[in-house]
Design an enzyme around this catalytic site. Structure first.
Site, short mmCIF file in Angstrom:
data_model
loop_
_atom_site.label_atom_id
_atom_site.label_comp_id
_atom_site.label_asym_id
_atom_site.label_seq_id
_atom_site.Cartn_x
_atom_site.Cartn_y
_atom_site.Cartn_z
N LYS A 169 8.90 80.83 84.93
CA LYS A 169 8.38 80.08 83.60
C LYS A 169 6.42 80.49 83.81
O LYS A 169 6.05 80.35 83.05
CB LYS A 169 8.68 78.95 83.08
N HIS A 194 10.84 64.95 76.14
CA HIS A 194 11.88 64.26 77.53
C HIS A 194 11.69 63.26 77.44
O HIS A 194 12.69 62.19 77.68
CB HIS A 194 10.71 64.94 78.40
N1 COA Z 1 12.50 67.71 73.69
C1 COA Z 1 11.63 68.65 73.54
N2 COA Z 1 11.96 69.68 74.41
C2 COA Z 1 12.66 69.26 75.55
C3 COA Z 1 13.75 68.13 75.68
C4 COA Z 1 13.95 67.67 74.88
N3 COA Z 1 15.11 66.39 74.93
N4 COA Z 1 14.59 69.07 76.78
C5 COA Z 1 14.38 70.39 76.91
N5 COA Z 1 13.02 70.93 75.85
C6 COA Z 1 12.24 71.52 76.11
C7 COA Z 1 11.40 71.74 77.13
O1 COA Z 1 10.35 71.44 77.24
C8 COA Z 1 11.87 73.32 78.23
O2 COA Z 1 11.17 74.11 77.52
P1 COA Z 1 10.35 75.56 77.48
O3 COA Z 1 11.71 76.46 77.36
O4 COA Z 1 9.30 76.33 76.79
O5 COA Z 1 9.51 75.27 78.68
C9 COA Z 1 13.31 73.96 77.67
O6 COA Z 1 13.69 72.71 76.50
C10 COA Z 1 13.75 73.57 79.01
O7 COA Z 1 13.12 73.17 80.14
P2 COA Z 1 13.04 72.11 80.84
O8 COA Z 1 13.74 70.39 80.13
O9 COA Z 1 11.69 71.58 81.67
O10 COA Z 1 13.98 72.46 81.49
P3 COA Z 1 14.26 74.37 82.56
O11 COA Z 1 15.14 74.46 81.68
O12 COA Z 1 13.09 74.24 82.23
O13 COA Z 1 15.21 73.87 84.17
C11 COA Z 1 16.50 73.68 85.96
C12 COA Z 1 15.57 74.84 84.78
C13 COA Z 1 14.70 73.67 86.49
C14 COA Z 1 16.66 72.71 85.74
C15 COA Z 1 16.56 75.13 86.42
O14 COA Z 1 15.60 76.21 86.60
C16 COA Z 1 16.92 74.52 87.77
O15 COA Z 1 18.43 73.82 88.42
N6 COA Z 1 16.14 75.24 88.76
C17 COA Z 1 16.43 74.80 90.75
C18 COA Z 1 17.25 76.34 91.13
C19 COA Z 1 18.52 76.24 91.03
O16 COA Z 1 19.48 74.81 91.47
N7 COA Z 1 18.59 77.22 90.43
C20 COA Z 1 20.48 77.50 90.18
C21 COA Z 1 21.11 76.79 89.41
S1 COA Z 1 22.05 77.56 88.14
#
Ligand code: COA
Length: 188
Positions: free
Chosen positions: A44, A20
């Site tokens: 999660k 990140h």
């Molecule tokens: N390098 C390494 N790992 C990375 C990375 C990078 N550059 N970018 C992402 N990742 C990993 C993260 O560690 C994470 O791992 P995990 O699944 O083991 O936790 C995964 O990829 C993705 O997680 P993250 O980037 O934290 O995003 P998320 O997918 O958890 O986030 C939201 C999702 C918050 C964006 C989404 O749930 C959301 O928009 N929620 C708000 C409510 C909403 O509007 N919902 C409707 C959406 S249509």
């Protein structure tokens, strides 16, 4: 005068990893301001509370220069982006496996608010294999995660797992609502 470009980088950040951090510093070369938006509501079952996730991200990014803000958000992401006066959502792509989910998320967000564009940056190759989940899985079993997460995150993970009562929050790669347990073994 040219308008400031603010990109919103949303995620669970449970916890923030060096993947990140790398993405944020590369995005800073493109945008004037990056808002790291830490999701309050997430399916999660995070290991860290919202306050801890925000605090850790702030600490980890404090030396990354100006123009980086960390804040929590709840509710619909696109509404938050609009409230923040931005039209840019930033997401990282690690591998083909991310693509389907990210594609779906971007299209749904676009359907909800057409003016918001999702911008993807490829994650640097050295972070391709890491995720918050795999780091927690390794750390929970005493694995060395040095260099994969910021120092403050490493310390916090060690502290959490040293207490010995949080393994349920660390499913190893398999998304689960119940955590995981070896047959015959009980976790607190
Ligand atoms: N390098 C390494 N790992 C990375 C990375 C990078 N550059 N970018 C992402 N990742 C990993 C993260 O560690 C994470 O791992 P995990 O699944 O083991 O936790 C995964 O990829 C993705 O997680 P993250 O980037 O934290 O995003 P998320 O997918 O958890 O986030 C939201 C999702 C918050 C964006 C989404 O749930 C959301 O928009 N929620 C708000 C409510 C909403 O509007 N919902 C409707 C959406 S249509």
């Amino acid at each position: 005068m040219e308008q400031e470009r603010t990109a919103i980088y949303p995620g669970t950040f449970d916890p923030l990893t060096n993947g990140h951090v790398s993405l944020i510093s590369r995005a800073k070369e493109i945008f004037d301001q990056i808002v790291v938006a830490v999701a309050a509501e997430t399916p999660k079952h995070p290991l860290f509370t919202l306050e801890e996730r925000v605090q850790l991200a702030r600490e980890a990014l404090e030396d990354s220069g100006p123009g980086i803000v960390v804040e929590p958000f709840d509710g619909l992401l696109v509404d938050y982006v609009a409230q923040r006066g931005s039209r840019i959502l930033l997401r990282g792509l690690r591998a083909v496996s991310d693509f389907e989910y990210e594609f779906q998320l971007a299209l749904m967000n676009r359907k909800l608010r057409r003016e918001i564009q999702t911008v993807f940056l490829m994650t640097d190759y050295q972070w391709l294999y890491i995720s918050s989940t795999i780091i927690k899985a390794a750390a929970s079993l005493g694995g060395d995660i040095h260099g994969l997460v910021p120092a403050c995150v490493e310390r916090s993970l060690q502290k959490k797992y040293a207490k010995g009562d949080v393994r349920r929050a660390t499913p190893c790669l398999v998304p689960s609502t119940e955590g995981f347990a070896l047959p015959g073994k009980k976790h607190a």
